[in-house]
Design a protein around this motif. Structure first.
Motif, short mmCIF file in Angstrom:
data_model
loop_
_atom_site.label_atom_id
_atom_site.label_comp_id
_atom_site.label_asym_id
_atom_site.label_seq_id
_atom_site.Cartn_x
_atom_site.Cartn_y
_atom_site.Cartn_z
N GLU A 8 -15.61 -43.69 97.06
CA GLU A 8 -14.25 -43.52 97.58
C GLU A 8 -13.87 -42.03 97.61
N TYR A 9 -14.29 -41.29 96.59
CA TYR A 9 -14.02 -39.84 96.58
C TYR A 9 -14.78 -39.14 97.71
N LEU A 10 -15.98 -39.65 98.04
CA LEU A 10 -16.71 -39.09 99.17
C LEU A 10 -15.94 -39.30 100.48
N TYR B 173 -18.34 -47.20 88.67
CA TYR B 173 -18.35 -45.73 88.80
C TYR B 173 -18.88 -45.32 90.18
N ALA B 174 -19.92 -46.03 90.63
CA ALA B 174 -20.50 -45.72 91.94
C ALA B 174 -19.48 -45.97 93.05
N LEU B 175 -18.72 -47.07 92.94
CA LEU B 175 -17.70 -47.37 93.95
C LEU B 175 -16.62 -46.29 93.97
N VAL B 176 -16.20 -45.83 92.79
CA VAL B 176 -15.20 -44.76 92.72
C VAL B 176 -15.77 -43.48 93.36
N GLY B 177 -17.01 -43.17 93.02
CA GLY B 177 -17.65 -41.99 93.60
C GLY B 177 -17.67 -42.04 95.12
N LYS C 180 -9.80 -56.17 95.74
CA LYS C 180 -8.57 -55.51 96.21
C LYS C 180 -8.89 -54.08 96.66
N ALA C 181 -9.73 -53.41 95.86
CA ALA C 181 -10.13 -52.04 96.22
C ALA C 181 -10.90 -52.02 97.53
N ASN C 182 -11.75 -53.03 97.72
CA ASN C 182 -12.52 -53.13 98.96
C ASN C 182 -11.61 -53.28 100.18
N VAL C 183 -10.59 -54.12 100.03
CA VAL C 183 -9.63 -54.33 101.12
C VAL C 183 -8.90 -53.02 101.44
N LEU C 184 -8.49 -52.29 100.39
CA LEU C 184 -7.79 -51.01 100.58
C LEU C 184 -8.70 -49.98 101.24
N SER C 185 -9.95 -49.94 100.79
CA SER C 185 -10.91 -48.98 101.34
C SER C 185 -11.15 -49.21 102.82
N LYS C 186 -11.26 -50.49 103.21
CA LYS C 186 -11.50 -50.82 104.62
C LYS C 186 -10.34 -50.39 105.50
N GLN C 187 -9.15 -50.23 104.88
CA GLN C 187 -7.98 -49.77 105.63
C GLN C 187 -7.76 -48.26 105.47
N ASP C 188 -8.79 -47.58 104.95
CA ASP C 188 -8.76 -46.12 104.74
C ASP C 188 -7.71 -45.70 103.71
N LEU C 189 -7.36 -46.60 102.83
CA LEU C 189 -6.42 -46.28 101.74
C LEU C 189 -7.26 -45.98 100.49
N HIS C 190 -7.99 -44.87 100.56
CA HIS C 190 -9.02 -44.61 99.56
C HIS C 190 -8.45 -44.25 98.18
N GLN C 191 -7.35 -43.51 98.15
CA GLN C 191 -6.79 -43.17 96.84
C GLN C 191 -6.27 -44.42 96.14
N GLN C 192 -5.65 -45.33 96.90
CA GLN C 192 -5.20 -46.59 96.31
C GLN C 192 -6.40 -47.43 95.85
N ALA C 193 -7.47 -47.37 96.62
CA ALA C 193 -8.69 -48.09 96.22
C ALA C 193 -9.22 -47.54 94.90
N ILE C 194 -9.18 -46.21 94.75
CA ILE C 194 -9.64 -45.58 93.50
C ILE C 194 -8.77 -46.04 92.33
N ASP C 195 -7.45 -46.01 92.50
CA ASP C 195 -6.54 -46.42 91.43
C ASP C 195 -6.81 -47.87 91.02
#
Length: 468
Positions: A143-145, A137-141, A103-118
């Protein structure tokens, strides 16, 4: 065809044989997972899709096969369909952390990075294995980048290292964040603390040395690279960086030794060969310097610094014919490099080959080198060639990039007067003396015939009186 059941690729071989024969063979779900993973790793998306389709026909309740289906949908930018599949999977297994990761990957690909982090934080709360925690932890890091929140990224990359102290990717990311924030002191503090607990980590010593190099503390940088080499005496990067430090300390013989070690440890790199050449040049050993510059371009003909070093070597020694020979070779290899064309123009100018020099400057500008010097040099050569209209057009273009520039205005003034365009000449010359009277020598240098014109003399002398 005979298969060995001991062959770890046996399921893959059976699967590909099945595709050729159109026979339907049975595979358990884990075999399908391995087959799909193999195809995704090798970028064979069509075969991965085929395996997922057949896998789901044989194992319609497999969550993992559905997650692979989601991966394919994300690759194809079918985010809505991917969400639908994930929602159904979540209803079936609400505590499956892998579903949240996707789910986070799908959000990230749509540039919804804060939602991906949550979403990733939910997955972390479900996880209870250190290895999985480190990956999360690496994935969260990361997303913050994406959000340029480097301080938050640092927090999570540090957690990666707390989970696995050999996670050098996380270590590099931490240093990258500190570099981006210009926090070299903080990076040095962190790396020293890390090394207190991991004293033989060559990667950390290497990174520490680079931090000291950045702040120009070359003594400490040298010591850090020494420790990196003690920790791993085959670490090519440490020898390279130590060589750069020794150059800064003007210890050229020692720098050469370190660069030469890298040539013995690994395939020769054009960077090391080039640096050796520069060191020999600094030591006044010209034959060895040019020998290594030539080795550099033999090793990597596309390295512009190699060709530029050879050309500048001969230019400094006023051997313009040889300089021209090598810069021509460079231009023939890469005709879209503005640095080559600028040097080509400069060398031709020194040889008084004005048409070729003008061609070089024109090509330099066409390739996006809009330095003021380039515009002026081309303009001056066009003046020398008597191409006044072309020079005016060139300088008007230059003025778009450098408005209110005295050097441009003096030239435009002189050109218009030379073409008997008196009003335009007066306009530009008045602009020029208003901007900077100190550049008035341009008129006498480039347009000696205008020096005695009463109007030109009057504009310049009036301005000098006013400034005094």
């Amino acid at each position: 065809m005979n298969y060995s059941h001991d062959d770890e690729n046996f399921p893959l071989t059976r699967f590909e044989s099945m595709l050729k024969t159109n026979d339907i063979l049975f595979f358990d779900s884990s075999e399908f997972e391995n087959i799909i993973h193999h195809y995704l790793e090798n970028g064979k998306i069509a075969l991965a899709k085929r395996a997922i389709k057949l896998g789901l026909e044989q194992h319609p309740t497999s969550i993992n096969l559905r997650l692979f289906q989601v991966e394919i949908l994300v690759i194809e930018n079918k985010f809505s369909e991917a969400d639908d599949v994930l929602d159904k999977l979540h209803d079936l297994e609400p505590a499956n952390e892998e579903i949240f990761i996707q789910k986070a990957n799908v959000l990230s690909k749509q540039d919804l990075h804060q939602q991906a982090i949550d979403t990733l934080l939910i997955a972390i709360s479900m996880s209870n294995t250190p290895e999985t925690d480190g990956d999360l932890y690496a994935l969260v890091g990361m997303e913050y980048l994406f959000l340029d929140q480097f301080d938050n990224a640092i927090v999570y990359f540090k957690k990666c290292l707390e989970t696995d102290r050999t996670d050098y990717s996380a270590l590099h990311n931490i240093v990258y964040c500190y570099d981006f924030l210009n926090k070299n002191a903080e990076a040095i503090t962190y790396l020293n603390e890390f090394l207190d607990n991991n004293p033989y980590c060559e990667v950390a010593w290497h990174q520490l040395g680079k931090q000291y190099f950045t702040i120009k503390d070359y003594g400490k940088a040298n010591a850090a690279f020494d420790f990196a080499i003690i920790s791993d005496d085959t670490f090519v990067g440490a020898y390279i960086e130590k060589g750069k430090v020794l150059e800064k300390l003007k210890l050229y013989d020692e720098a050469i030794e370190n660069y030469k070690i890298t040539l013995a440890l690994d395939d020769p790199t054009s960077f090391a060969l080039l640096r050796i050449g520069h060191c020999f040049e600094k030591l006044g050993q010209e034959d060895l310097a040019i020998q290594f510059f030539k080795k550099t371009v033999d090793e990597d003909p596309l390295l512009d610094k190699g060709w530029i070093s050879i050309t500048k070597f001969y230019t400094k020694r006023l051997n313009y014919q040889k300089a021209l020979y090598y810069i021509k070779k460079a231009v023939n290899i890469d005709g879209d490099n503005p640095l080559y064309w600028k040097l080509y123009a400069t060398v031709n100018k020194r040889l008084n080959f004005l048409e070729e020099a003008e061609r070089g400057y024109k090509r330099t500008l066409e390739l996006g080198n809009y330095e003021l010097e380039t515009w002026l040099d081309r303009g001056d050569i066009l003046i020398a060639l008597g191409e006044y209209e072309a020079s005016i057009f060139n300088l008007i273009q230059a003025a778009e990039f450098y408005p209110e520039n005295a050097e441009i205005e003096y030239r435009l003034g002189g050109l218009h007067f030379s073409l008997h365009q008196i009003e335009e000449g007066r306009f530009h010359l008045k602009n020029a003396v208003r901007l900077n009277i100190d550049y008035s020598f341009i008129i006498s240098e480039l347009f000696p015939n205008l020096g005695d014109k009463p109007m030109v003399r009057a504009i310049i002398s009036d301005s000098k009186k006013t400034s005094n």
